[in-house]
Design a protein around this motif. Structure first.
Motif, PDB file in Angstrom:
ATOM      1  N   CYS A 138     -60.377  55.175 -49.657  1.00  0.00           N
ATOM      2  CA  CYS A 138     -60.258  56.607 -49.980  1.00  0.00           C
ATOM      3  C   CYS A 138     -60.880  57.458 -48.876  1.00  0.00           C
ATOM      4  N   GLU A 139     -60.074  58.321 -48.285  1.00  0.00           N
ATOM      5  CA  GLU A 139     -60.602  59.231 -47.259  1.00  0.00           C
ATOM      6  C   GLU A 139     -61.347  60.344 -47.981  1.00  0.00           C
ATOM      7  N   SER A 140     -62.553  60.643 -47.533  1.00  0.00           N
ATOM      8  CA  SER A 140     -63.299  61.686 -48.251  1.00  0.00           C
ATOM      9  C   SER A 140     -62.977  63.069 -47.693  1.00  0.00           C
ATOM     10  N   GLY A 141     -63.356  64.069 -48.454  1.00  0.00           N
ATOM     11  CA  GLY A 141     -63.135  65.460 -48.033  1.00  0.00           C
ATOM     12  C   GLY A 141     -61.692  65.925 -48.178  1.00  0.00           C
ATOM     13  N   LEU A 142     -60.956  65.229 -49.025  1.00  0.00           N
ATOM     14  CA  LEU A 142     -59.530  65.522 -49.166  1.00  0.00           C
ATOM     15  C   LEU A 142     -59.182  65.644 -50.653  1.00  0.00           C
ATOM     16  N   ALA A 143     -58.891  66.866 -51.100  1.00  0.00           N
ATOM     17  CA  ALA A 143     -58.620  67.040 -52.540  1.00  0.00           C
ATOM     18  C   ALA A 143     -57.183  67.494 -52.761  1.00  0.00           C
ATOM     19  N   VAL A 144     -56.635  67.114 -53.924  1.00  0.00           N
ATOM     20  CA  VAL A 144     -55.296  67.600 -54.291  1.00  0.00           C
ATOM     21  C   VAL A 144     -55.472  68.839 -55.155  1.00  0.00           C
ATOM     22  N   LEU A 145     -54.572  69.782 -55.015  1.00  0.00           N
ATOM     23  CA  LEU A 145     -54.588  70.967 -55.873  1.00  0.00           C
ATOM     24  C   LEU A 145     -53.471  70.799 -56.903  1.00  0.00           C
ATOM     25  N   GLY A 146     -53.853  70.774 -58.174  1.00  0.00           N
ATOM     26  CA  GLY A 146     -52.812  70.605 -59.196  1.00  0.00           C
ATOM     27  C   GLY A 146     -53.401  70.262 -60.540  1.00  0.00           C
ATOM     28  N   SER A 147     -52.537  69.726 -61.408  1.00  0.00           N
ATOM     29  CA  SER A 147     -52.970  69.407 -62.761  1.00  0.00           C
ATOM     30  C   SER A 147     -53.534  67.985 -62.796  1.00  0.00           C
ATOM     31  N   GLU A 148     -54.795  67.877 -63.202  1.00  0.00           N
ATOM     32  CA  GLU A 148     -55.447  66.559 -63.201  1.00  0.00           C
ATOM     33  C   GLU A 148     -54.764  65.600 -64.175  1.00  0.00           C
ATOM     34  N   THR A 149     -54.461  66.076 -65.393  1.00  0.00           N
ATOM     35  CA  THR A 149     -53.846  65.166 -66.384  1.00  0.00           C
ATOM     36  C   THR A 149     -52.511  64.627 -65.884  1.00  0.00           C
ATOM     37  N   GLU A 150     -51.699  65.522 -65.313  1.00  0.00           N
ATOM     38  CA  GLU A 150     -50.374  65.087 -64.863  1.00  0.00           C
ATOM     39  C   GLU A 150     -50.477  64.096 -63.708  1.00  0.00           C
ATOM     40  N   LEU A 151     -51.303  64.447 -62.705  1.00  0.00           N
ATOM     41  CA  LEU A 151     -51.386  63.571 -61.527  1.00  0.00           C
ATOM     42  C   LEU A 151     -52.056  62.248 -61.875  1.00  0.00           C
ATOM     43  N   GLN A 152     -53.061  62.335 -62.756  1.00  0.00           N
ATOM     44  CA  GLN A 152     -53.746  61.112 -63.192  1.00  0.00           C
ATOM     45  C   GLN A 152     -52.714  60.166 -63.816  1.00  0.00           C
ATOM     46  N   SER A 153     -51.806  60.727 -64.632  1.00  0.00           N
ATOM     47  CA  SER A 153     -50.824  59.859 -65.284  1.00  0.00           C
ATOM     48  C   SER A 153     -49.847  59.281 -64.255  1.00  0.00           C
ATOM     49  N   ALA A 154     -49.491  60.062 -63.221  1.00  0.00           N
ATOM     50  CA  ALA A 154     -48.596  59.544 -62.174  1.00  0.00           C
ATOM     51  C   ALA A 154     -49.277  58.415 -61.395  1.00  0.00           C
ATOM     52  N   PHE A 155     -50.543  58.647 -60.994  1.00  0.00           N
ATOM     53  CA  PHE A 155     -51.270  57.606 -60.236  1.00  0.00           C
ATOM     54  C   PHE A 155     -51.384  56.332 -61.080  1.00  0.00           C
ATOM     55  N   SER A 156     -51.779  56.499 -62.375  1.00  0.00           N
ATOM     56  CA  SER A 156     -51.983  55.338 -63.249  1.00  0.00           C
ATOM     57  C   SER A 156     -50.703  54.545 -63.420  1.00  0.00           C
ATOM     58  N   ASN A 157     -49.563  55.269 -63.505  1.00  0.00           N
ATOM     59  CA  ASN A 157     -48.282  54.590 -63.657  1.00  0.00           C
ATOM     60  C   ASN A 157     -48.018  53.649 -62.497  1.00  0.00           C
ATOM     61  N   LEU A 158     -48.273  54.131 -61.254  1.00  0.00           N
ATOM     62  CA  LEU A 158     -48.028  53.295 -60.077  1.00  0.00           C
ATOM     63  C   LEU A 158     -48.965  52.098 -60.074  1.00  0.00           C
ATOM     64  N   VAL A 159     -50.226  52.346 -60.439  1.00  0.00           N
ATOM     65  CA  VAL A 159     -51.206  51.251 -60.424  1.00  0.00           C
ATOM     66  C   VAL A 159     -50.851  50.216 -61.495  1.00  0.00           C
ATOM     67  N   SER A 160     -50.489  50.686 -62.695  1.00  0.00           N
ATOM     68  CA  SER A 160     -50.203  49.716 -63.759  1.00  0.00           C
ATOM     69  C   SER A 160     -48.923  48.939 -63.439  1.00  0.00           C
ATOM     70  N   ASN A 161     -47.942  49.599 -62.792  1.00  0.00           N
ATOM     71  CA  ASN A 161     -46.733  48.869 -62.370  1.00  0.00           C
ATOM     72  C   ASN A 161     -47.091  47.763 -61.380  1.00  0.00           C
ATOM     73  N   ALA A 162     -47.972  48.116 -60.423  1.00  0.00           N
ATOM     74  CA  ALA A 162     -48.354  47.125 -59.401  1.00  0.00           C
ATOM     75  C   ALA A 162     -48.959  45.900 -60.078  1.00  0.00           C
ATOM     76  N   VAL A 163     -49.825  46.140 -61.076  1.00  0.00           N
ATOM     77  CA  VAL A 163     -50.469  45.009 -61.771  1.00  0.00           C
ATOM     78  C   VAL A 163     -49.417  44.212 -62.550  1.00  0.00           C
ATOM     79  N   ARG A 164     -48.530  44.953 -63.252  1.00  0.00           N
ATOM     80  CA  ARG A 164     -47.556  44.279 -64.118  1.00  0.00           C
ATOM     81  C   ARG A 164     -46.498  43.503 -63.353  1.00  0.00           C
ATOM     82  N   TYR A 165     -46.154  43.983 -62.144  1.00  0.00           N
ATOM     83  CA  TYR A 165     -45.078  43.306 -61.398  1.00  0.00           C
ATOM     84  C   TYR A 165     -45.617  42.461 -60.240  1.00  0.00           C
ATOM     85  N   THR A 166     -46.913  42.126 -60.301  1.00  0.00           N
ATOM     86  CA  THR A 166     -47.487  41.231 -59.283  1.00  0.00           C
ATOM     87  C   THR A 166     -48.071  40.017 -60.000  1.00  0.00           C
TER      88      THR A 166
END
Ligand code: ADP
Length: 448
Positions: free
Chosen positions: A308-336
């Motif tokens: 994780c590069e520090s000093g770099l923030a996203v501007l947006g909705s935390e709930t929405e982006l959190q769910s998008a990030f989690s989806n990619l991570v859970s897919n990686a676990v499920r399909y590996t």
């Protein structure tokens, strides 16, 4: 008395008086000669102006008024006034006509006017595009010579225009759908209105497919559930069997719940206001938590690392982006498969944006599937998706969230070797700390 009569009588009286005076002074011959000469002059004067008026009426020149004395001057002046009034009226009608044409041209609908023989009288620019017509070239052409589609020819001939006709493969690219309706008017004339319904048709097809997909997705677990319920009701089962059946039923119920939850998430995303641009997400905390969640999901069977590069923030909705990030991570676990590697990475890009990516060494995706992965309920391997609790809606949610944040999903994959799912954020959605921290590497959550 009319002014012309009055003037003529006055002039005749005056000339008669002058002739009488001349006759009295110089003899009757002189008086008589004067009267004849005055009469001839009057006839000549009137004939000259009558001929001038004739020529003027034959080839009128607007704004040019001949001048004359006496009653002819009055006549010319009145004629000029009349012509001016007519000219103004014609100009007004012309302006109205132009405004009317401009309004029809501005309409999003195609308009074609047909005469009583179904020949084109006029058509607007949109109809040119809809039907491939040419407003100048095709005037006076039979419409059915230009629009030869049998369904249109039949529709026009049937004289039943209550319903619109849908015409496919129309427009310049031959891939549009038009709604066409005829409206009779005047003496057997017709107005054809066309409306592009390509998008509407596409949405309708998508809606139908979506309803069919949802029904199908819910029907399968429901069938399993009711089947097991019936078995449990009818067959005497021992405790172990009961336990196993209840387990299966619980999994099916959970599957249905997951589908409904994901559908609600999608519906909420569609109805929500756009995400804020002033809410900074603490990516260091989020990425670290994603690593911990991935380790939990994987049950320590994968090698998970986080960068994780520090000093770099996203501007947006935390709930929405959190769910998008989690989806990619859970897919990686499920399909590996177990013992595979998964890397979660957050870093800035040269253009001021940033990329969140999840790389796995899992199953990979055949190239032909990649463009369709974000479609609702699209799966490569249905049973694997189902077995790992997938709903087929995860990437559709991710795509929706990203569109709302002006970001996009980039998928790179090699079958059998693994995949990288990257969320690419534009500079407008990234906030950098004043003093840029070094690219700090957080240690792997699984190794933490
Ligand atoms: P699902 O709930 O089925 O996982 P998603 O929308 O999240 O639905 O993903 C759609 C499909 O994309 C999955 O069914 C799977 O076939 C494929 N997919 C997603 N992520 C990966 C990955 N990391 N590796 C391999 N295939 C993947």
């Amino acid at each position: 008395m009319n002014i012309i009569w009055a003037r003529t009588v006055a002039l005749a009286c005056l000339l008669g008086a002058v002739a009488a005076a001349l006759g009295w002074l110089f003899g009757s011959k002189i008086g008589f000669a004067f009267a004849i000469a005055a009469l001839l002059l009057q006839v000549f004067f009137n004939t000259f102006h009558a001929q001038r008026l004739w020529r003027l009426l034959d080839a009128p020149v607007y704004g040019e008024v001949p001048s004359a004395i006496g009653m002819w001057g009055e006549i010319y002046y009145r004629l000029y006034r009349l012509a001016k009034r007519w000219h103004n009226q014609v100009r007004q009608v012309e302006q109205q006509h132009n405004r009317f044409i401009q309004a029809i041209q501005a309409s999003p609908n195609g308009v074609v006017m047909l005469d009583e023989h179904n020949q084109i009288e006029w058509c607007n620019a949109i109809s040119e595009r809809h039907f491939g017509l040419n407003a100048r070239r095709d005037v006076r052409q039979q419409i059915t010579h230009l629009l030869r589609q049998p369904e249109f020819v039949h529709y026009l001939a049937m004289h039943r225009y209550d319903e619109a006709l849908s015409m496919h493969h129309m427009g310049e690219q031959h891939n549009n759908v038009l709604s066409v309706q005829v409206f009779p008017y005047g003496d057997n004339r017709k107005l054809i209105l066309s409306h592009d319904i390509t998008q509407l048709e596409r949405t309708e097809t998508m809606r139908r497919d979506f309803v069919a997909n949802v029904s199908h997705e819910l029907k399968t677990p429901l069938t399993v559930l009711s089947g097991f319920l019936e078995t449990m009701k009818e067959l005497p089962l021992n405790e172990e069997e009961k336990e196993r059946y209840l387990d299966i039923m619980q999994r099916q119920a959970e599957r249905m719940k997951n589908i409904v939850d994901d559908l609600l998430t999608l519906a909420k995303l569609e109805g929500n206001t756009l995400p804020p641009v002033d809410q900074r997400l603490d990516m260091k905390r989020i990425v670290k938590q994603l690593g911990i969640d991935a380790a939990g999901l994987s049950n320590q069977t994968h090698d998970i690392s986080v960068d994780c590069e520090s000093g770099l923030a996203v501007l947006g909705s935390e709930t929405e982006l959190q769910s998008a990030f989690s989806n990619l991570v859970s897919n990686a676990v499920r399909y590996t498969p177990a013992k595979g590697r998964i890397k979660i990475d957050w870093r800035g890009t040269e253009d001021g944006g940033a990329i969140f990516s999840v790389t796995d060494s899992g199953l990979g995706i055949p190239a032909q599937h990649i463009p369709r992965l974000t479609e609702r309920f699209y799966r490569i391997d249905r049973s694997r998706s189902r077995d790992t609790g997938g709903t087929g809606l995860g990437l559709a949610i991710v795509k929706h969230v990203l569109t709302r944040h002006q970001a996009h999903l980039d998928i790179k994959s090699q079958e059998g070797r693994g995949s990288t799912f990257s969320i690419v954020f534009p500079a407008s959605r990234i906030a950098r700390d004043q003093v840029q921290g070094d690219a700090a590497t957080a240690s792997s959550a699984s190794r933490d």
